[in-house]
Design an enzyme around this catalytic site. Structure first.
Site, PDB file in Angstrom:
ATOM      1  N   ARG A  48       0.857  -1.186   0.000  1.00  0.00           N
ATOM      2  CA  ARG A  48       0.000   0.000   0.000  1.00  0.00           C
ATOM      3  C   ARG A  48       0.894   1.236   0.000  1.00  0.00           C
ATOM      4  NH1 ARG A  48      -0.918   2.199   5.166  1.00  0.00           N
ATOM      5  NH2 ARG A  48       0.334   1.188   6.763  1.00  0.00           N
ATOM      6  N   ARG A  97      -2.509  10.854   2.328  1.00  0.00           N
ATOM      7  CA  ARG A  97      -3.253  11.621   3.330  1.00  0.00           C
ATOM      8  C   ARG A  97      -3.841  12.868   2.694  1.00  0.00           C
ATOM      9  NH1 ARG A  97       1.167  11.979   7.999  1.00  0.00           N
ATOM     10  NH2 ARG A  97       1.168   9.799   8.640  1.00  0.00           N
ATOM     11  N   ASP A 138      10.467  -3.424  12.699  1.00  0.00           N
ATOM     12  CA  ASP A 138      10.729  -2.141  13.339  1.00  0.00           C
ATOM     13  C   ASP A 138      11.149  -2.412  14.781  1.00  0.00           C
ATOM     14  OD1 ASP A 138      10.247  -0.356  11.241  1.00  0.00           O
ATOM     15  OD2 ASP A 138       8.076  -0.420  11.571  1.00  0.00           O
ATOM     16  N   ARG A 185      19.427   8.810   0.528  1.00  0.00           N
ATOM     17  CA  ARG A 185      19.056   9.878   1.454  1.00  0.00           C
ATOM     18  C   ARG A 185      20.272  10.413   2.196  1.00  0.00           C
ATOM     19  NH1 ARG A 185      15.559   6.875   6.236  1.00  0.00           N
ATOM     20  NH2 ARG A 185      16.971   5.162   6.662  1.00  0.00           N
ATOM     21  N   GLU A 240      23.476   7.651   2.521  1.00  0.00           N
ATOM     22  CA  GLU A 240      23.115   6.228   2.585  1.00  0.00           C
ATOM     23  C   GLU A 240      23.033   5.645   1.175  1.00  0.00           C
ATOM     24  OE1 GLU A 240      19.141   4.064   4.088  1.00  0.00           O
ATOM     25  OE2 GLU A 240      20.161   5.228   5.652  1.00  0.00           O
ATOM     26  N   ARG A 245      19.557  -7.170   0.736  1.00  0.00           N
ATOM     27  CA  ARG A 245      20.152  -5.936   0.241  1.00  0.00           C
ATOM     28  C   ARG A 245      20.981  -5.359   1.375  1.00  0.00           C
ATOM     29  NH1 ARG A 245      21.302  -4.139  -4.505  1.00  0.00           N
ATOM     30  NH2 ARG A 245      20.631  -1.976  -4.217  1.00  0.00           N
ATOM     31  N   TYR A 272      11.768  -8.188   8.025  1.00  0.00           N
ATOM     32  CA  TYR A 272      12.103  -6.838   8.473  1.00  0.00           C
ATOM     33  C   TYR A 272      11.228  -6.490   9.666  1.00  0.00           C
ATOM     34  CZ  TYR A 272      13.155  -1.946   8.705  1.00  0.00           C
ATOM     35  OH  TYR A 272      13.566  -0.731   9.164  1.00  0.00           O
TER      36      TYR A 272
END
Length: 372
Positions: free
Chosen positions: A174, A178, A352, A282, A302, A251, A350
Site C-alpha cells: 500500500r 493523506r 521495526d 538519502r 546512505e 540488500r 524486516y
C-alpha cells in the site's frame, strides 16, 4: 553431568537479544551476551562524534501504538518529542513526505482534498491495472503516474538495484495517501528519540549482565555452545545451519559520514534523494534528531548496495525463492529444543524496533509458560 555455567548464551547484542537477556536476568537466570561487532546494541548503536549521537547503521526513529512497549522503553531512557517529517528532493524541487496535502500542493498546486483526490483517481484510472504484475504497475494502480515518477520509481530502483518493472508487486502493498496537511511520517501515538541516544536503552537493558564483544560465534562455536543450557540466536539463520539449504539473499547499505564546520547542513534530519543521478538514497543529519545546537554537524549519505557475506545484511529479499529456502531453515530450527531463534536475521523478516521488543518479550513469556 556437569552443570553449565550459564542458563542462556545470547548470540547478538541487538534489541532482541538485549531484551531477552534483561528479562531472564530479572528472573534469576544467568546470561552471557556475545556480539561479533566491537560494540553492543546491534543496528541501533550510536557513535558520539563532536557531541552528536550518530546513528551508525542508519536512521532509527522509535514509534509505536503499543503503550506497553512505550512504557517498557521509557524505563531505560527519556524520549524527546521528535516527529519524523522527511523531505524528498526530486528534479531540483523539495517536497514533503508522506504523501499529503502539502505534497500535492507542491506537485500540482491543488488546495483542497477534492482537487487532489480527483487528480489521483484520474491517473489511477488511466495508468493503473486490476492485476499488477510488477512494482511499477502496482504503484501506478495505487497513486497514479505523477506520484510514481516523482517519488517512487528512481528511489525504489536505487534501493533494490533493479528496474521497477523487474520487482515484484508485493514490495508495495500500500502507499498511504493523506488528504490533510500533516507531515508526520508515522501514524503511531508514541514517537521520539531517546535523549542521549539508543545506547542509553541498551546499557540499561544489559546493566549487570556479562557481555563480550568481538566474539564470532562460528569461530568458537563448540566451546561457546558448551557454556549454556540454551542458546538464543539472533544471527542469520542460514549461517547457523551452515547454508545446507542454500544462501538467503539480502540488500545491503553503505554509509558515508561527513563532518561539516557549519551549524546546519540541510535543516532536517532526513532528506530523500529520488533522482538516479544521485547514487545515495538519502542524507541524514543526525543532530536534528535531538535538536542539537552544536557548532558543527555530521551528515550521512546512505548508499544501497548488492549484498555479499562480507557486508551487513539489512533487508531480506522476500521473494518466493527466498521464502522457500527460509521455510526449510525454519523447519530445521523447530527440531532444536535448546536453541531459540529470534530477530530480523534469524526470522528473515524486516522488523521495526517496537516489533523486535514485542517479539522478544513474547518469546520470554512463552518460555516461562513452558518452564512453570
Amino acid at each position: 553431568m556437569k552443570e553449565k555455567e550459564y542458563d542462556y548464551l545470547v548470540v547478538g547484542a541487538g534489541l532482541f537479544g538485549s531484551v531477552f537477556a534483561h528479562e531472564m536476568t530479572k528472573r534469576s537466570k544467568k546470561c552471557l551476551v556475545i556480539d561479533k561487532r566491537n560494540h553492543l546494541g546491534g543496528n541501533v548503536y550510536c557513535e558520539e562524534k563532536e557531541g552528536i549521537n550518530v546513528h551508525k547503521y542508519g536512521a532509527h526513529i522509535f514509534h509505536t501504538n503499543d503503550k506497553r512497549i512505550w512504557d517498557y522503553v521509557n524505563q531505560f531512557a527519556s524520549f524527546n518529542n521528535y516527529i519524523n517529517s522527511p523531505l524528498s528532493l526530486s528534479k531540483g524541487k523539495l517536497y514533503n513526505l508522506p504523501f499529503n496535502m502539502n505534497t500535492f500542493y507542491q506537485l500540482w498546486g491543488t488546495q483542497t482534498p477534492q482537487e487532489a483526490k480527483a487528480i489521483i483517481d484520474e491517473q489511477v484510472a488511466k495508468y493503473g491495472t486490476k492485476s499488477p504484475k510488477n512494482l511499477e504497475e502496482q504503484a501506478l494502480s495505487l497513486v497514479g503516474k505523477d506520484i510514481y515518477e516523482t517519488f517512487i520509481k528512481e528511489y525504489t530502483e536505487k534501493q533494490w538495484g533493479k528496474k521497477a518493472t523487474e520487482l515484484p508487486a508485493f514490495i508495495i502493498k500500500r502507499l498511504p495517501v493523506r488528504y490533510t496537511y500533516n507531515n508526520n511520517y508515522f501514524n503511531d501515538r508514541y514517537q521520539g528519540i531517546p535523549i542521549g541516544g539508543y545506547n542509553t536503552i541498551i546499557n540499561g537493558l544489559l546493566k549487570g549482565i556479562e557481555t563480550k564483544t568481538n566474539v564470532d560465534f562460528f569461530k568458537e562455536r563448540e566451546q561457546l555452545e558448551g557454556l549454556a543450557d540454551k542458546i538464543v540466536y539472533t544471527g542469520k539463520i542460514d549461517e547457523f545451519f551452515d547454508y545446507k539449504h542454500g544462501q538467503l539473499e539480502y540488500r545491503s547499505l553503505r554509509f558515508e559520514n561527513e563532518l561539516h564546520a557549519i551549524e546546519n547542513y540541510q535543516g532536517n534530519a532526513v532528506v530523500n534523494y529520488n533522482d538516479s543521478s544521485f547514487a545515495f538514497t538519502r542524507i541524514i543529519e543526525h543532530k536534528h534528531f535531538e535538536f542539537g545546537k552544536q557548532s558543527k554537524t555530521i551528515i550521512t549519505k546512505e548508499y544501497p548496495e548488492a549484498w555479499d557475506p562480507s557486508k551487513e545484511a539489512y533487508y531480506p529479499i522476500n521473494n518466493d525463492k527466498n521464502q522457500g529456502v527460509y521455510q526449510e531453515y525454519k523447519k530445521e530450527s523447530q527440531k532444536l529444543s535448546n536453541v531459540i531463534f529470534g530477530g530480523r536475521l534469524a526470522e528473515y523478516r524486516y522488523y521495526d524496533m517496537h516489533q523486535i521488543i514485542a517479539s522478544s518479550l513474547t518469546k520470554v513469556e512463552e518460555i516461562l509458560g513452558i518452564e512453570k
